[in-house]
Write a protein that holds these residues in place. Structure first.
Motif, PDB file in Angstrom:
ATOM      1  N   ARG A  88       0.849  -1.187   0.000  1.00 30.41           N
ATOM      2  CA  ARG A  88       0.000   0.000   0.000  1.00 30.41           C
ATOM      3  C   ARG A  88       0.885   1.238   0.000  1.00 30.41           C
ATOM      4  O   ARG A  88       1.973   1.252   0.577  1.00 30.41           O
ATOM      5  CB  ARG A  88      -0.967   0.010   1.170  1.00 30.41           C
ATOM      6  N   LEU A  89       0.391   2.256  -0.657  1.00 24.58           N
ATOM      7  CA  LEU A  89       1.093   3.523  -0.731  1.00 24.58           C
ATOM      8  C   LEU A  89       0.849   4.288   0.561  1.00 24.58           C
ATOM      9  O   LEU A  89      -0.296   4.531   0.938  1.00 24.58           O
ATOM     10  CB  LEU A  89       0.599   4.323  -1.940  1.00 24.58           C
ATOM     11  N   VAL A  90       1.935   4.666   1.249  1.00 22.70           N
ATOM     12  CA  VAL A  90       1.837   5.366   2.521  1.00 22.70           C
ATOM     13  C   VAL A  90       1.945   6.878   2.309  1.00 22.70           C
ATOM     14  O   VAL A  90       1.200   7.660   2.889  1.00 22.70           O
ATOM     15  CB  VAL A  90       2.940   4.880   3.495  1.00 22.70           C
ATOM     16  N   ALA A  91       2.912   7.281   1.479  1.00 29.26           N
ATOM     17  CA  ALA A  91       3.141   8.709   1.234  1.00 29.26           C
ATOM     18  C   ALA A  91       3.851   8.876  -0.097  1.00 29.26           C
ATOM     19  O   ALA A  91       4.416   7.921  -0.638  1.00 29.26           O
ATOM     20  CB  ALA A  91       3.967   9.314   2.363  1.00 29.26           C
ATOM     21  N   ARG A  92       3.810  10.114  -0.608  1.00 32.76           N
ATOM     22  CA  ARG A  92       4.505  10.387  -1.864  1.00 32.76           C
ATOM     23  C   ARG A  92       4.896  11.848  -1.921  1.00 32.76           C
ATOM     24  O   ARG A  92       4.353  12.674  -1.199  1.00 32.76           O
ATOM     25  CB  ARG A  92       3.639  10.019  -3.054  1.00 32.76           C
ATOM     26  N   GLY A  93       5.847  12.148  -2.787  1.00 32.11           N
ATOM     27  CA  GLY A  93       6.263  13.532  -3.003  1.00 32.11           C
ATOM     28  C   GLY A  93       7.062  13.638  -4.286  1.00 32.11           C
ATOM     29  O   GLY A  93       7.799  12.718  -4.641  1.00 32.11           O
ATOM     30  N   ASP A  94       6.901  14.746  -4.985  1.00 37.12           N
ATOM     31  CA  ASP A  94       7.651  14.980  -6.218  1.00 37.12           C
ATOM     32  C   ASP A  94       9.034  15.525  -5.878  1.00 37.12           C
ATOM     33  O   ASP A  94       9.187  16.316  -4.939  1.00 37.12           O
ATOM     34  CB  ASP A  94       6.914  15.986  -7.110  1.00 37.12           C
ATOM     35  N   PHE A  95      10.040  15.108  -6.652  1.00 30.72           N
ATOM     36  CA  PHE A  95      11.385  15.631  -6.454  1.00 30.72           C
ATOM     37  C   PHE A  95      11.449  17.079  -6.912  1.00 30.72           C
ATOM     38  O   PHE A  95      10.828  17.458  -7.912  1.00 30.72           O
ATOM     39  CB  PHE A  95      12.421  14.790  -7.208  1.00 30.72           C
TER      40      PHE A  95
END
Length: 191
Positions: A88-95
């Protein structure tokens, strides 16, 4: 005049011998691209090729098979085991760029009780001694090292050590360790 010219040549050669290796050390990483394309822990398994006798068995064998399936289905057993963990995806962010341009995103994925940091569609230039950190700030004073960068282009997975507080250490740093320079970063936000 000949002696002065000779001294100038010797000084030039000595300076070149000192400067050329340093320049090569600093500039050569910029010329190398390391590309990796690892499978995402979120990906569903590719459809496998089935290697059984289902398509090649004769009619009599097929009938026998179906009869045995019917007989076996009368003896059902119920089990109440926990379902295995799924990704499952917990968190994300763009570089985002700091010292150098960057593309892609960082994903924090939980799979089978482990946390994986994934660089997806990632691309940056190489540099001297690039390392990956999880940090509470945009510096390495309070950071967890994930080791040397594994690729400057592609899709890469980094397994996190157990017990990392990802709410506190929510910044992913691409850090030039040799010069203490932040190449780029991503801030992980909960999904």
């Amino acid at each position: 005049p000949c002696l002065k010219t000779m001294k100038k040549k010797i000084i030039f050669i000595v300076i070149a011998i000192i400067i050329l290796p340093i320049a090569w050390y600093l500039l050569s990483p910029l010329l190398r691209v390391v590309e990796v394309d690892e499978v995402s822990p979120l990906a569903t398994p590719r459809e496998a090729v089935v290697k059984d006798a289902m398509d090649t068995m004769d009619a009599a064998t097929k009938i026998e098979f179906e009869q045995q399936v019917m007989e076996a289905s009368k003896n059902l057993k119920e089990m109440k085991e926990a379902m295995p963990d799924t990704a499952r995806l917990v968190a994300r962010g763009d570089f985002r760029p700091r010292a150098h341009d960057v593309a892609g995103r960082a994903l924090l994925i939980e799979k089978d009780g482990k946390l994986i940091l994934r660089f997806e569609d990632f691309e940056t230039i190489n540099g001297p001694d690039l390392r990956i950190f999880l940090s509470s700030e945009l510096g390495t004073d309070d950071a967890i090292s994930l080791g040397s960068i594994r690729a400057t282009k592609g899709n890469v997975n980094y397994e996190l050590p157990e017990g990392v507080d990802v709410k506190k250490y929510n910044k992913v740093l691409v850090w030039c360790y040799a010069f203490s320079i932040l190449f780029s970063y991503a801030e992980l936000n909960s999904s």
